[in-house]
Design an enzyme around this catalytic site. Structure first.
Site, PDB file in Angstrom:
ATOM      1  N   ASN A  16       0.853  -1.188   0.000  1.00 13.42           N
ATOM      2  CA  ASN A  16       0.000   0.000   0.000  1.00 13.42           C
ATOM      3  C   ASN A  16       0.892   1.243   0.000  1.00 13.42           C
ATOM      4  O   ASN A  16       2.034   1.199   0.469  1.00 13.42           O
ATOM      5  CB  ASN A  16      -0.874   0.010   1.262  1.00 13.42           C
ATOM      6  CG  ASN A  16      -1.846   1.185   1.288  1.00 13.42           C
ATOM      7  OD1 ASN A  16      -2.449   1.532   0.265  1.00 13.42           O
ATOM      8  ND2 ASN A  16      -2.003   1.804   2.440  1.00 13.42           N
ATOM      9  N   HIS A  43       0.728   5.223   1.390  1.00 15.40           N
ATOM     10  CA  HIS A  43      -0.048   6.066   2.304  1.00 15.40           C
ATOM     11  C   HIS A  43       0.553   7.471   2.317  1.00 15.40           C
ATOM     12  O   HIS A  43       1.772   7.621   2.425  1.00 15.40           O
ATOM     13  CB  HIS A  43      -0.041   5.464   3.710  1.00 15.40           C
ATOM     14  CG  HIS A  43      -0.863   6.263   4.669  1.00 15.40           C
ATOM     15  ND1 HIS A  43      -2.241   6.196   4.682  1.00 15.40           N
ATOM     16  CD2 HIS A  43      -0.514   7.168   5.616  1.00 15.40           C
ATOM     17  CE1 HIS A  43      -2.697   7.021   5.607  1.00 15.40           C
ATOM     18  NE2 HIS A  43      -1.679   7.630   6.190  1.00 15.40           N
ATOM     19  N   SER A  51       4.594   6.958   2.432  1.00 19.51           N
ATOM     20  CA  SER A  51       5.198   5.693   2.878  1.00 19.51           C
ATOM     21  C   SER A  51       4.660   4.541   2.037  1.00 19.51           C
ATOM     22  O   SER A  51       3.455   4.466   1.785  1.00 19.51           O
ATOM     23  CB  SER A  51       4.813   5.398   4.336  1.00 19.51           C
ATOM     24  OG  SER A  51       5.109   6.483   5.180  1.00 19.51           O
ATOM     25  N   ASP A  81      -2.973   0.791   8.030  1.00 18.21           N
ATOM     26  CA  ASP A  81      -1.762   1.600   7.800  1.00 18.21           C
ATOM     27  C   ASP A  81      -0.650   1.253   8.788  1.00 18.21           C
ATOM     28  O   ASP A  81       0.200   2.089   9.105  1.00 18.21           O
ATOM     29  CB  ASP A  81      -2.092   3.113   7.885  1.00 18.21           C
ATOM     30  CG  ASP A  81      -3.129   3.529   6.849  1.00 18.21           C
ATOM     31  OD1 ASP A  81      -3.133   2.942   5.749  1.00 18.21           O
ATOM     32  OD2 ASP A  81      -3.941   4.427   7.149  1.00 18.21           O
TER      33      ASP A  81
END
Ligand code: GAR
Length: 210
Positions: free
Chosen positions: A102, A104, A131, A140
Site C-alpha cells: 500500500n 499512504h 510511505s 496503515d
C-alpha cells in the site's frame, strides 16, 4: 492493482512497467468505485479493468471474497493498493499477506487514516511525505519499506502538500514494486528484507520542493 480514484499512482506504475523499470505487468485494475477516473485511464492503456462496487445487501466479508476471487482469476502475484480507499477484512489481508503493498500519504506511523495533509498542517509538522508498506490487518500499520519526505513550508495548504506528496509517491511506489518483481524485496518472518538485509526501519529519502 486496486484503485478508488484518479489513479495517478497507477499511471506512474504503468509507465514504469512500460519503461522496463518494473519487471512485470499489470494484469488487471480493480475498483470499488465504478466511476473511478483511473478505470478509464487503465482501459486506455489496454489493461483489463473491473468495477467491484460494494452491494447494499452484501456483507463486507462476502464483498472481499468476491474481490479475492477476481484477483486470483487474474493470475496476479502481487496486489498493489494504489489509492484504494476501502478497508479490507482480516481474512482477505491474511490471504495476501506478504504479497500486498500500500502507499499512504504520510510518514507512517504518523497520521494513519484520512485527511493526512490537513492533519500535518494542524499539528505543525516540519516535514511530511509518503510511505510504502506491506499490508497487515492493522490499518496503515504494516511494515514500512520506503518513505519520501519534504519540508513543510509556511505558506503550504492541504492542496500544495497533496501535490508535493503525489510527486514523491510517483517515484517511491514504482521503486518498491520494482524491488519486489526483481526478487530483491521480500517479507521474511514479517520483516522487509532488501537484497538480503533486514530493514529494521524504513529507508527514508529526502525530496526537494519544485
Ligand atoms: C494517494 O495519495 C495515496 O497515497 C492515497 O490516495 C491517493 C490516491 O491518489 N491513499 C490513501 O490515502 C490510502 N489510505 P491516486 O488515485 O492519484 O493514485
Amino acid at each position: 492493482m486496486l484503485i478508488s480514484g484518479t489513479g495517478s499512482n497507477m499511471l506512474a506504475l504503468l509507465d514504469s512497467c512500460a519503461r522496463g523499470d518494473i519487471e512485470g505487468e499489470v494484469v488487471t485494475v480493480l475498483s470499488d468505485q465504478p466511476e473511478a477516473a483511473g478505470l478509464a485511464k487503465a482501459t486506455a492503456r489496454g489493461i483489463a479493468v473491473q468495477a467491484l462496487p460494494f452491494e447494499p445487501d452484501e456483507s463486507r466479508h462476502d464483498h472481499d471474497r468476491r474481490l479475492r476471487r477476481a484477483i486470483e482469476d487474474s493470475g496476479a502475484e502481487l496486489v498493489v493498493l494504489a489509492g484504494y480507499m476501502r478497508i479490507l477484512d482480516e481474512q482477505f489481508v491474511q490471504h495476501f499477506a506478504d504479497r500486498m503493498l500500500n502507499i499512504h500519504p504520510s510518514l507512517l506511523p504518523r497520521h494513519k487514516g484520512l485527511h493526512t495533509h490537513r492533519r500535518v498542517l494542524e499539528a505543525g509538522d516540519p516535514i511530511h511525505g509518503a510511505s510504502v508498506h506491506y499490508v497487515t490487518p492493522e490499518l496503515d500499520g504494516g511494515p514500512c519499506v520506503l518513505q519520501g519526505c519534504v519540508a513543510v513550508r509556511p505558506d503550504d495548504d492541504a492542496e500544495s502538500l497533496r501535490l508535493a506528496v503525489h510527486r514523491i509517491e510517483h517515484v517511491i511506489y514504482p521503486r518498491v514494486v520494482g524491488w519486489v518483481t526483481a526478487g530483491r524485496l521480500k517479507l521474511v518472518e514479517g520483516l522487509p528484507t532488501l537484497d538480503g538485509a533486514l530493514l529494521q526501519q524504513p529507508i527514508r529519502e529526502e525530496f526537494s520542493r519544485s
